[in-house]
Design a protein around this motif. Structure first.
Motif, mmCIF file in Angstrom:
data_model
loop_
_atom_site.group_PDB
_atom_site.id
_atom_site.type_symbol
_atom_site.label_atom_id
_atom_site.label_comp_id
_atom_site.label_asym_id
_atom_site.label_seq_id
_atom_site.Cartn_x
_atom_site.Cartn_y
_atom_site.Cartn_z
ATOM 1 N N SER A 140 68.268 47.611 64.267
ATOM 2 C CA SER A 140 68.527 46.359 63.351
ATOM 3 C C SER A 140 70.012 46.296 63.407
ATOM 4 N N SER A 142 72.788 44.261 61.041
ATOM 5 C CA SER A 142 73.239 43.323 60.098
ATOM 6 C C SER A 142 74.166 42.259 60.352
ATOM 7 N N TYR A 163 65.722 38.318 56.685
ATOM 8 C CA TYR A 163 65.615 39.677 56.014
ATOM 9 C C TYR A 163 64.496 40.579 56.735
ATOM 10 N N GLY A 164 64.535 41.740 56.646
ATOM 11 C CA GLY A 164 63.566 42.577 57.206
ATOM 12 C C GLY A 164 63.930 44.048 56.749
ATOM 13 N N HIS A 165 63.040 44.961 57.649
ATOM 14 C CA HIS A 165 63.358 46.389 57.319
ATOM 15 C C HIS A 165 64.640 46.653 57.849
ATOM 16 N N SER A 166 65.577 47.180 56.977
ATOM 17 C CA SER A 166 66.980 47.432 57.592
ATOM 18 C C SER A 166 67.102 49.025 57.929
ATOM 19 N N LYS A 167 67.351 49.148 59.226
ATOM 20 C CA LYS A 167 67.637 50.619 59.710
ATOM 21 C C LYS A 167 69.244 50.848 59.366
ATOM 22 N N HIS A 169 70.278 50.396 56.479
ATOM 23 C CA HIS A 169 70.339 50.507 55.117
ATOM 24 C C HIS A 169 71.239 49.494 54.111
ATOM 25 N N PRO A 171 69.545 46.104 53.189
ATOM 26 C CA PRO A 171 68.499 45.231 52.757
ATOM 27 C C PRO A 171 69.207 43.922 52.202
ATOM 28 N N ASN A 197 62.853 40.334 61.376
ATOM 29 C CA ASN A 197 61.621 40.777 60.466
ATOM 30 C C ASN A 197 60.496 41.088 61.399
ATOM 31 N N SER A 199 58.065 43.300 64.018
ATOM 32 C CA SER A 199 57.365 44.502 63.803
ATOM 33 C C SER A 199 57.448 45.499 64.969
ATOM 34 N N ASP A 200 57.911 46.542 64.849
ATOM 35 C CA ASP A 200 58.006 47.694 66.001
ATOM 36 C C ASP A 200 56.567 47.720 66.984
#
Length: 567
Positions: A140, A142, A163-167, A169, A171, A197, A199-200
């Motif tokens: 990700s 940012s 916004y999504g799962h922040s690798k 860190h 968020p 957002n 998905s892997d």
């Protein structure tokens, strides 16, 4: 011959400038090697004042300079020797928002994937990159800003920054994703930007649907490479997409019942194959090397059988060990609470006590053994005992309970914690077969993109011109990928030199290392300065012996620091 005074006057008339170039001439040398500028100029036609390839090279330089990338590019080049770093003397105004925006728009029209693929194909050929193992991952990126345009559902933009799962860190910040395929020391050969957002698992399926086409660009048939991905790949849809034609190695998620079953099988049979130590780094007292052992089996996933390799590591994951301690403590607390209530209760007949014992014995305990006994609890008459003997008024019964840890069950639990399962369709025997050790090594050699983008320490700050179109953000993803390509090729070249020459390089704190990184290299060239008098460039002081070692390992001529045509 002119007199000294005349020479001084001549120098005074010449413009004298100084530039801190640090490691950037090395970046330029590698950009030249892979043909970055020439290929982009060929793919993006036009009659702009500044060639598109030069603009891209400038953005790569900016990204790898160590500062926040993409922010006020023109200001960055105000203090740079553009002729030395870019190969042409151009004004810093050439990197104004308008010019850069036009180049990004044209690159989007051509296709960022097409541009990156052309450059990586050239890089793979020039550096003889090994494409046998192909790994996939996402990271990700940012960004600061609202980006409302990019998250409007009604407009359906090509890229959603949200916004999504922040690798990273972070968020609190919106983001976009970068997905990529990497080979040989994580050199990227394919990549694209994805929704913030995304998905892997979904992105993995899209990659799998086109991976044969992507690898065919490098002259590889499906059976000539092995696709390596993390556990997000293992879904019914992805396994169906990959089929039998493409070889793969992945990690079986613990959510599958087959994962726990095959681990139990491995521990029960205790027929491990020692793999030894795989780490290339020297172990220390604080960080001992992990010792591996393997057990071969097979699993049935979505009605299809796959080869399974159970791996046990001596370096138990700390989070797993903490989780185990919490689980053991929680069970013990629950058992003690139940037993305390049972111990405090009296029964007036033996049958009731035995019934209570049987009922409490049904308590399920995974890691503790509950020992139960019925004991007599006599109630004595009041008054002095006659003849020293107290008379029993009535006999009651109760339970005596002791809770002890089940060492075997706890040992199995801890051993399971050190186990994970590799799932693959790579043959165990015959041509192009891999044994357990080769399977594990191939998986572990893929370090992950999070380390790849380590040079981006801060969220990306993008000029307002770049906010106008989501397409431009997509092309900025291309700049990140190109920067990563150069970054990884530099590191790969140093490590191949060490393997080939059986030598080491200067490392941290005056120590030598056999695992140099590109970041380590940047610290060795930090503060390198050139003095420019007219058209003549000289280093303000000679390169150090350590710097010379690095240039030798990189096969880079020291002249790149003073000669715009070198490299």
């Amino acid at each position: 011959m002119r007199a000294p005074l005349e020479v001084e006057k001549t120098i005074e008339r010449e413009k004298i400038t100084a530039y801190v170039v640090s490691h950037l001439p090395i970046v330029k040398a590698y950009a030249v090697k892979i043909g970055l500028v020439d290929i982009i100029n060929q793919l993006i036609p036009g009659k702009m004042d500044v060639e598109p390839g030069i603009i891209f090279l400038g953005m790569v330089m900016d990204t790898l300079s160590g500062r926040t990338p993409f922010y006020r590019l023109d200001e960055f080049f105000q203090d740079q020797d553009t002729e030395l770093l870019l190969g042409k003397r151009i004004s810093s105004d050439s990197f104004c928002d308008y010019n850069v925006g036009r180049v990004l728009d044209k690159a989007y029209e051509i296709g960022s994937i097409k541009i990156f693929t052309a450059i990586t194909k050239n890089a793979v050929d020039i550096f003889d990159v090994n494409t046998r193992h192909v790994s996939f991952d996402t990271t990700s990126v940012s960004v600061f800003g609202d980006y409302d345009l990019y998250s409007d559902e009604n407009q359906s933009p090509s890229l959603t920054i949200t916004y999504g799962h922040s690798k990273n860190h972070r968020p609190d910040l919106k983001q976009f994703l970068v997905s990529m395929l990497c080979v040989d020391r994580n050199v990227p050969i394919f990549g694209k930007t994805e929704d913030g957002n995304g998905s892997d698992k979904t992105i993995n399926n899209e990659i799998l649907s086109s991976i044969s086409k992507r690898m065919a660009v490098h002259g590889l048939e499906p059976e000539a490479f092995i696709y390596i991905a993390d556990s997000a790949m293992v879904t019914k849809k992805n396994l169906l997409t990959i089929g039998d034609s493409t070889l793969f190695i992945s990690r079986l998620p613990a959510s599958y019942n087959e994962c726990l079953r095959v681990i139990k099988e491995a521990i029960g049979k205790d027929q491990w194959q020692d793999l030894g130590v795989l780490s290339a780094t020297k172990p220390t007292d604080k960080r001992p090397a992990a010792y591996y052992k393997a057990y071969e089996s097979e699993v049935n996933i979505h009605n299809k059988k796959y080869r399974a390799v159970v791996i046990h590591s001596s370096a138990h994951d700390k989070r797993r060990q903490k989780r185990i301690e919490r689980e053991l403590n929680a069970e013990l607390k629950s058992l003690n609470h139940q037993c305390k209530q049972a111990v405090q209760k009296d029964f007036y007949c033996l049958a009731d006590a035995l019934a209570a014992k049987e009922e409490l014995g049904k308590t399920k305990a995974k890691y503790y053994i509950v020992n139960l006994e019925v004991e007599e609890r006599p109630k004595y008459k009041s008054g002095r005992p006659k003849g020293g003997v107290r008379k029993i008024k009535e006999m009651l019964y109760g339970l005596s309970v002791t809770v002890v840890k089940d060492d075997q069950a706890v040992s199995e639990l801890r051993e399971k914690a050190g186990c994970f399962v590799m799932i693959t369709n790579v043959p165990q025997k015959g041509e192009d077969s891999y044994d357990s050790k080769a399977i594990l090594k191939a998986y572990k050699d893929q370090y992950g993109i999070e380390q790849n983008f380590g040079f981006l320490k801060d969220p990306v700050i993008v000029n307002s011109i770049f906010l106008k179109k989501p397409e431009r953000i997509e092309v900025l993803g291309l700049v990140l990928l190109l920067s990563l390509l150069v970054w990884r090729l530099i590191e790969r070249e140093m490590r191949q030199y060490i393997e080939r020459e059986k030598r080491d390089l200067p490392g941290w704190k005056k120590r030598r290392t056999t695992r140099p990184t590109t970041f380590m290299l940047t610290t060795k060239f930090q503060g390198v300065m050139i003095i420019k008098v007219g058209n003549i460039r000289k280093l303000n002081k000679p390169l150090t012996e350590q710097q010379g070692e690095y240039l030798l390992a990189l096969n880079v001529n020291p002249d790149v620091f003073v000669n715009p045509r070198a490299g």
